[in-house]
Structures are given as C-alpha cells and as structure tokens.
Design a protein around this motif. Structure first.
Motif, PDB file in Angstrom:
ATOM      1  N   GLN A  14     -36.576 -22.724  37.538  1.00 19.69           N
ATOM      2  CA  GLN A  14     -35.572 -22.990  38.562  1.00 19.69           C
ATOM      3  C   GLN A  14     -35.940 -22.406  39.926  1.00 19.69           C
ATOM      4  O   GLN A  14     -35.832 -23.121  40.939  1.00 19.69           O
ATOM      5  N   PRO A  15     -36.392 -21.154  40.028  1.00 17.86           N
ATOM      6  CA  PRO A  15     -36.744 -20.643  41.366  1.00 17.86           C
ATOM      7  C   PRO A  15     -37.865 -21.441  42.036  1.00 17.86           C
ATOM      8  O   PRO A  15     -37.856 -21.624  43.261  1.00 17.86           O
ATOM      9  N   CYS A  18     -36.371 -24.621  43.450  1.00 17.80           N
ATOM     10  CA  CYS A  18     -35.608 -24.310  44.658  1.00 17.80           C
ATOM     11  C   CYS A  18     -36.540 -24.059  45.845  1.00 17.80           C
ATOM     12  O   CYS A  18     -36.240 -24.478  46.975  1.00 17.80           O
ATOM     13  N   ASP A  19     -37.665 -23.375  45.617  1.00 14.69           N
ATOM     14  CA  ASP A  19     -38.633 -23.137  46.696  1.00 14.69           C
ATOM     15  C   ASP A  19     -39.266 -24.444  47.175  1.00 14.69           C
ATOM     16  O   ASP A  19     -39.415 -24.671  48.375  1.00 14.69           O
ATOM     17  N   SER A  22     -36.596 -26.415  48.956  1.00 20.23           N
ATOM     18  CA  SER A  22     -35.920 -25.640  50.013  1.00 20.23           C
ATOM     19  C   SER A  22     -34.402 -25.759  49.901  1.00 20.23           C
ATOM     20  O   SER A  22     -33.698 -26.101  50.864  1.00 20.23           O
ATOM     21  N   ILE A  23     -33.898 -25.502  48.682  1.00 19.50           N
ATOM     22  CA  ILE A  23     -32.449 -25.505  48.450  1.00 19.50           C
ATOM     23  C   ILE A  23     -32.076 -24.220  47.723  1.00 19.50           C
ATOM     24  O   ILE A  23     -32.932 -23.521  47.165  1.00 19.50           O
ATOM     25  N   GLN A  24     -30.801 -23.912  47.734  1.00 22.53           N
ATOM     26  CA  GLN A  24     -30.292 -22.726  47.047  1.00 22.53           C
ATOM     27  C   GLN A  24     -30.069 -23.036  45.562  1.00 22.53           C
ATOM     28  O   GLN A  24     -29.780 -24.193  45.194  1.00 22.53           O
ATOM     29  N   PRO A  25     -30.188 -22.013  44.688  1.00 19.82           N
ATOM     30  CA  PRO A  25     -29.997 -22.251  43.246  1.00 19.82           C
ATOM     31  C   PRO A  25     -28.622 -22.821  42.892  1.00 19.82           C
ATOM     32  O   PRO A  25     -28.508 -23.637  41.985  1.00 19.82           O
ATOM     33  N   TYR A  26     -27.564 -22.385  43.597  1.00 24.37           N
ATOM     34  CA  TYR A  26     -26.234 -22.915  43.282  1.00 24.37           C
ATOM     35  C   TYR A  26     -26.164 -24.416  43.528  1.00 24.37           C
ATOM     36  O   TYR A  26     -25.462 -25.147  42.829  1.00 24.37           O
ATOM     37  N   LEU A  28     -28.722 -26.547  43.223  1.00 20.22           N
ATOM     38  CA  LEU A  28     -29.434 -27.196  42.118  1.00 20.22           C
ATOM     39  C   LEU A  28     -28.556 -27.250  40.871  1.00 20.22           C
ATOM     40  O   LEU A  28     -28.502 -28.273  40.182  1.00 20.22           O
ATOM     41  N   ARG A  29     -27.824 -26.161  40.593  1.00 25.12           N
ATOM     42  CA  ARG A  29     -26.934 -26.145  39.424  1.00 25.12           C
ATOM     43  C   ARG A  29     -25.808 -27.167  39.580  1.00 25.12           C
ATOM     44  O   ARG A  29     -25.412 -27.807  38.606  1.00 25.12           O
ATOM     45  N   LYS A  62     -32.086 -34.814  47.490  1.00 29.24           N
ATOM     46  CA  LYS A  62     -31.906 -34.060  48.730  1.00 29.24           C
ATOM     47  C   LYS A  62     -32.018 -34.998  49.939  1.00 29.24           C
ATOM     48  O   LYS A  62     -31.210 -34.913  50.867  1.00 29.24           O
TER      49      LYS A  62
END
Length: 173
Positions: A14-15, A18-19, A22-26, A28-29, A62
């Motif tokens: 997951q990290p 996100c990298d 270029s999005i935040q983990p929340y 993606l969830r 995105k």
C-alpha cells in the motif's frame, strides 16, 4: 495525463502504491471500498497487496477524478465502458455461478464431512468399531474364539488335553 513510472514488479504494498500515485492512504482505502476488486489480500488479516494492473487502475481512477472531474460513480461507469470486450477464452463468472448452483457451499461441506469420516475410519485399527458406524467387519467377530484359545499359554493347553477323559477306550486284541 502525465506518464508515471511504475516499477517492473508484479506486486506492490500500500505505501508503494500511494507513493507511485501521489495519493494519501485514506484515499486509496476509500477507493477500495468503492471498487472491491481493487487490491488483493494475501492472507486473512494480512497486509493488502496490489498487482501491477491494480496500480494502473489507481492511476486511471486518479486521472478520471482529479483531471476530468468525474464522480466515483461516473469514474466507475467510464472504466466499465473502457474495459475490453471478453474473448471466448475468458470464463464468464455468471456461467460459473450457474454451473455451481446456489447450493454449492452446502455440497462442498457435505463432501468435506464425508472425507473426514473416511479419514477417521481409515485411522482406526482393523476390527475396532466406533459409535455410530454404519458397518463393522464380520471377519473380526468370527475370529474371536480362536484368538482366545491362542491366548492361553501352550503348557496350559497341553495340561487341559491330558486331564480330559478320552471319548472311548480302545480294546486290545
């Protein structure tokens, strides 16, 4: 849409996703909640991993949301429209549902219980019956008297034979 370099690997954590996006983990969830087939859980309760195709879908999602300004429902419709038509080689999941039927889980559980019963039967010693057995080996029941006779020591068998009265006397001539 700007080109994003995706590393040449088959699975991502997951990290890393996100990298790359270029999005935040929340975020993606929340997208996973809207698109349940996004990402793959390796084990029950284990870390979620993503295939390369999932990372590409995240990037496309995105773009649809932030560049084209679509809502999640609009992005879902657009992604469904863009999906290539199925070829004859690909299995259709609705056909699999018809093949298995609605009682597939019950049938699988019945087979599982039957296999466990067979394994328990094979684990028992020959002639040993458990409670609720549908059958017992007949050969084991018929061999019991002989087994008792052989269980006596040889000296005891010979002594019993000596003290027994003969059936009838033979006359000497």
């Amino acid at each position: 849409m700007s080109q994003v370099e995706i590393p040449n690997r088959s699975l991502f954590r997951q990290p890393e996703v996100c990298d790359i996006a270029s999005i935040q983990p929340y975020m993606l969830r929340s997208w996973e909640a809207e698109f349940p087939d996004l990402g793959v859980a390796k084990t029950q309760g284990g870390p979620r991993v993503y295939r390369r195709a999932d990372v590409e879908r995240v990037l496309r999602l995105k773009h649809l949301l932030f560049v084209e300004g679509l809502t999640l429902a609009g992005a879902r419709r657009r992604m469904l429209e863009e999906r290539p038509a199925k070829t004859a080689d690909e299995p259709d999941l609705s056909d699999l549902a018809e093949l298995f039927g609605s009682d597939a889980r019950e049938r699988i559980l019945q087979v599982k219980h039957g296999l466990r019963a067979l394994a328990a039967m094979l684990a028992r010693a020959p002639g040993q019956t458990g409670n609720g057995d549908l059958f017992a080996l007949e050969a084991a029941a018929s061999s019991r008297p002989r087994a008792k006779a052989l269980a006596k020591p040889a000296a005891a068998r010979h002594a019993a034979a000596r003290h027994a009265k003969p059936a009838g006397k033979k006359k000497r001539r």
